[in-house]
Scaffold this motif. Structure first.
Motif, PDB file in Angstrom:
ATOM      1  N   TRP A   1       0.868  -1.175   0.000  1.00  0.00           N
ATOM      2  CA  TRP A   1       0.000   0.000   0.000  1.00  0.00           C
ATOM      3  C   TRP A   1       0.904   1.224   0.000  1.00  0.00           C
ATOM      4  O   TRP A   1       1.812   1.321   0.825  1.00  0.00           O
ATOM      5  CB  TRP A   1      -0.838   0.052   1.271  1.00  0.00           C
ATOM      6  CG  TRP A   1      -1.687  -1.147   1.534  1.00  0.00           C
ATOM      7  CD1 TRP A   1      -1.331  -2.286   2.207  1.00  0.00           C
ATOM      8  CD2 TRP A   1      -3.038  -1.334   1.148  1.00  0.00           C
ATOM      9  NE1 TRP A   1      -2.379  -3.153   2.261  1.00  0.00           N
ATOM     10  CE2 TRP A   1      -3.453  -2.590   1.615  1.00  0.00           C
ATOM     11  CE3 TRP A   1      -3.955  -0.534   0.449  1.00  0.00           C
ATOM     12  CZ2 TRP A   1      -4.729  -3.081   1.405  1.00  0.00           C
ATOM     13  CZ3 TRP A   1      -5.232  -1.020   0.247  1.00  0.00           C
ATOM     14  CH2 TRP A   1      -5.603  -2.279   0.727  1.00  0.00           C
ATOM     15  N   THR A   2       0.651   2.169  -0.905  1.00  0.00           N
ATOM     16  CA  THR A   2       1.409   3.417  -0.944  1.00  0.00           C
ATOM     17  C   THR A   2       0.410   4.575  -0.939  1.00  0.00           C
ATOM     18  O   THR A   2      -0.590   4.533  -1.662  1.00  0.00           O
ATOM     19  CB  THR A   2       2.295   3.487  -2.205  1.00  0.00           C
ATOM     20  OG1 THR A   2       3.124   2.324  -2.253  1.00  0.00           O
ATOM     21  CG2 THR A   2       3.182   4.721  -2.182  1.00  0.00           C
ATOM     22  N   LEU A   3       0.687   5.573  -0.111  1.00  0.00           N
ATOM     23  CA  LEU A   3      -0.189   6.739   0.022  1.00  0.00           C
ATOM     24  C   LEU A   3       0.512   7.978  -0.513  1.00  0.00           C
ATOM     25  O   LEU A   3       1.695   8.196  -0.220  1.00  0.00           O
ATOM     26  CB  LEU A   3      -0.530   6.984   1.497  1.00  0.00           C
ATOM     27  CG  LEU A   3      -1.024   5.807   2.320  1.00  0.00           C
ATOM     28  CD1 LEU A   3      -1.260   6.239   3.758  1.00  0.00           C
ATOM     29  CD2 LEU A   3      -2.271   5.228   1.723  1.00  0.00           C
ATOM     30  N   GLU A   4      -0.225   8.786  -1.266  1.00  0.00           N
ATOM     31  CA  GLU A   4       0.290  10.069  -1.736  1.00  0.00           C
ATOM     32  C   GLU A   4      -0.785  11.122  -1.516  1.00  0.00           C
ATOM     33  O   GLU A   4      -1.954  10.902  -1.856  1.00  0.00           O
ATOM     34  CB  GLU A   4       0.650  10.011  -3.226  1.00  0.00           C
ATOM     35  CG  GLU A   4       1.853   9.152  -3.522  1.00  0.00           C
ATOM     36  CD  GLU A   4       2.218   9.155  -5.005  1.00  0.00           C
ATOM     37  OE1 GLU A   4       1.634   9.937  -5.787  1.00  0.00           O
ATOM     38  OE2 GLU A   4       3.084   8.351  -5.372  1.00  0.00           O
ATOM     39  N   GLN A   5      -0.376  12.258  -0.957  1.00  0.00           N
ATOM     40  CA  GLN A   5      -1.313  13.375  -0.772  1.00  0.00           C
ATOM     41  C   GLN A   5      -1.772  13.853  -2.142  1.00  0.00           C
ATOM     42  O   GLN A   5      -0.968  13.973  -3.070  1.00  0.00           O
ATOM     43  CB  GLN A   5      -0.609  14.523  -0.047  1.00  0.00           C
ATOM     44  CG  GLN A   5      -1.454  15.764   0.073  1.00  0.00           C
ATOM     45  CD  GLN A   5      -1.897  16.027   1.481  1.00  0.00           C
ATOM     46  OE1 GLN A   5      -1.203  15.684   2.418  1.00  0.00           O
ATOM     47  NE2 GLN A   5      -3.034  16.652   1.632  1.00  0.00           N
ATOM     48  N   GLU A   6      -3.067  14.075  -2.266  1.00  0.00           N
ATOM     49  CA  GLU A   6      -3.628  14.643  -3.488  1.00  0.00           C
ATOM     50  C   GLU A   6      -4.702  15.633  -3.073  1.00  0.00           C
ATOM     51  O   GLU A   6      -5.782  15.235  -2.633  1.00  0.00           O
ATOM     52  CB  GLU A   6      -4.210  13.544  -4.373  1.00  0.00           C
ATOM     53  CG  GLU A   6      -4.687  14.060  -5.713  1.00  0.00           C
ATOM     54  CD  GLU A   6      -5.090  12.948  -6.667  1.00  0.00           C
ATOM     55  OE1 GLU A   6      -6.211  13.053  -7.205  1.00  0.00           O
ATOM     56  OE2 GLU A   6      -4.314  11.991  -6.852  1.00  0.00           O
ATOM     57  N   GLY A   7      -4.380  16.920  -3.153  1.00  0.00           N
ATOM     58  CA  GLY A   7      -5.300  17.943  -2.666  1.00  0.00           C
ATOM     59  C   GLY A   7      -5.526  17.728  -1.180  1.00  0.00           C
ATOM     60  O   GLY A   7      -4.578  17.575  -0.411  1.00  0.00           O
ATOM     61  N   ARG A   8      -6.783  17.646  -0.785  1.00  0.00           N
ATOM     62  CA  ARG A   8      -7.112  17.394   0.625  1.00  0.00           C
ATOM     63  C   ARG A   8      -7.300  15.913   0.906  1.00  0.00           C
ATOM     64  O   ARG A   8      -7.631  15.533   2.020  1.00  0.00           O
ATOM     65  CB  ARG A   8      -8.383  18.141   1.002  1.00  0.00           C
ATOM     66  CG  ARG A   8      -8.195  19.629   0.997  1.00  0.00           C
ATOM     67  CD  ARG A   8      -9.443  20.317   1.450  1.00  0.00           C
ATOM     68  NE  ARG A   8      -9.231  21.747   1.431  1.00  0.00           N
ATOM     69  CZ  ARG A   8     -10.113  22.621   1.825  1.00  0.00           C
ATOM     70  NH1 ARG A   8     -11.289  22.215   2.275  1.00  0.00           N
ATOM     71  NH2 ARG A   8      -9.857  23.899   1.771  1.00  0.00           N
ATOM     72  N   GLY A   9      -7.111  15.099  -0.118  1.00  0.00           N
ATOM     73  CA  GLY A   9      -7.323  13.671   0.032  1.00  0.00           C
ATOM     74  C   GLY A   9      -6.043  12.873  -0.156  1.00  0.00           C
ATOM     75  O   GLY A   9      -4.936  13.400  -0.049  1.00  0.00           O
ATOM     76  N   THR A  10      -6.239  11.589  -0.462  1.00  0.00           N
ATOM     77  CA  THR A  10      -5.122  10.654  -0.586  1.00  0.00           C
ATOM     78  C   THR A  10      -5.308   9.810  -1.834  1.00  0.00           C
ATOM     79  O   THR A  10      -6.400   9.293  -2.096  1.00  0.00           O
ATOM     80  CB  THR A  10      -5.080   9.708   0.637  1.00  0.00           C
ATOM     81  OG1 THR A  10      -4.965  10.495   1.815  1.00  0.00           O
ATOM     82  CG2 THR A  10      -3.908   8.741   0.543  1.00  0.00           C
ATOM     83  N   ARG A  11      -4.249   9.658  -2.589  1.00  0.00           N
ATOM     84  CA  ARG A  11      -4.211   8.703  -3.687  1.00  0.00           C
ATOM     85  C   ARG A  11      -3.613   7.435  -3.089  1.00  0.00           C
ATOM     86  O   ARG A  11      -2.490   7.443  -2.586  1.00  0.00           O
ATOM     87  CB  ARG A  11      -3.346   9.238  -4.827  1.00  0.00           C
ATOM     88  CG  ARG A  11      -3.226   8.326  -6.017  1.00  0.00           C
ATOM     89  CD  ARG A  11      -4.497   8.064  -6.763  1.00  0.00           C
ATOM     90  NE  ARG A  11      -5.169   9.252  -7.249  1.00  0.00           N
ATOM     91  CZ  ARG A  11      -6.329   9.231  -7.905  1.00  0.00           C
ATOM     92  NH1 ARG A  11      -6.936   8.084  -8.151  1.00  0.00           N
ATOM     93  NH2 ARG A  11      -6.902  10.341  -8.298  1.00  0.00           N
TER      94      ARG A  11
END
Length: 154
Positions: A102-112
């Motif tokens: 699992w990899t998380l990346e900030q995208e705007g106010r959410g998460t990709r």
């Protein structure tokens, strides 16, 4: 000639936007009581510690030789960003050896959220059945359950 990543039968790749900040998604991926809400029973024994082992249970799937019991080992993590675990069927007659990252990346106010589930054997019909089932499961039931957990989380 390039190949489409979807043509790689050894892996499942999921790319999902979640309207929640990465810290909240990370909590759902790594806090045992939250993990148990959206994954399988037994996930409450998870610890964010490389080498930690725990066991989860689900419904057996004879058509894919899945016993219903998954032995899990934490392989690696990058706090707040990446978690990688090994899944193996507890039944030695089903020699699956899968890695889920699992990899998380900030995208705007959410998460990709990126999920990579790898290690399927394209020459094994039971593993291809498992891949089909799990591909639908990750994209449908599991991500929906994760979303519900995130919605309830303050």
């Amino acid at each position: 000639m390039t190949t489409d990543p979807e043509d790689d039968l050894t892996v499942i790749r999921v790319d999902q936007f979640l309207p929640h900040p990465p810290a909240k998604v990370w909590r759902a991926l790594t806090e045992p009581e939250l993990l148990a809400q959206w994954q399988m029973p037994g996930a409450e024994d998870f610890r964010l510690e490389v080498g930690h082992r725990y066991r989860m249970t689900s419904v057996p799937r004879p058509n894919s030789r899945f016993s219903g019991v998954v032995d899990v080992r934490v392989l690696a993590y990058d706090d707040g960003r990446m978690l990688s675990v090994r899944w193996a069927d507890a039944d030695p007659a089903n020699p699956v050896d899968w890695t889920i990252t699992w990899t998380l990346e900030q995208e705007g106010r959410g998460t990709r959220l990126f999920l990579v589930h790898e290690g399927f054997d394209p020459d094994d019909p039971a593993q291809m059945t498992a891949r089909t089932i799990m591909n639908g499961g990750w994209r449908g039931h599991v991500l929906r359950a994760l979303g519900h957990t995130l919605e309830r989380l303050r």
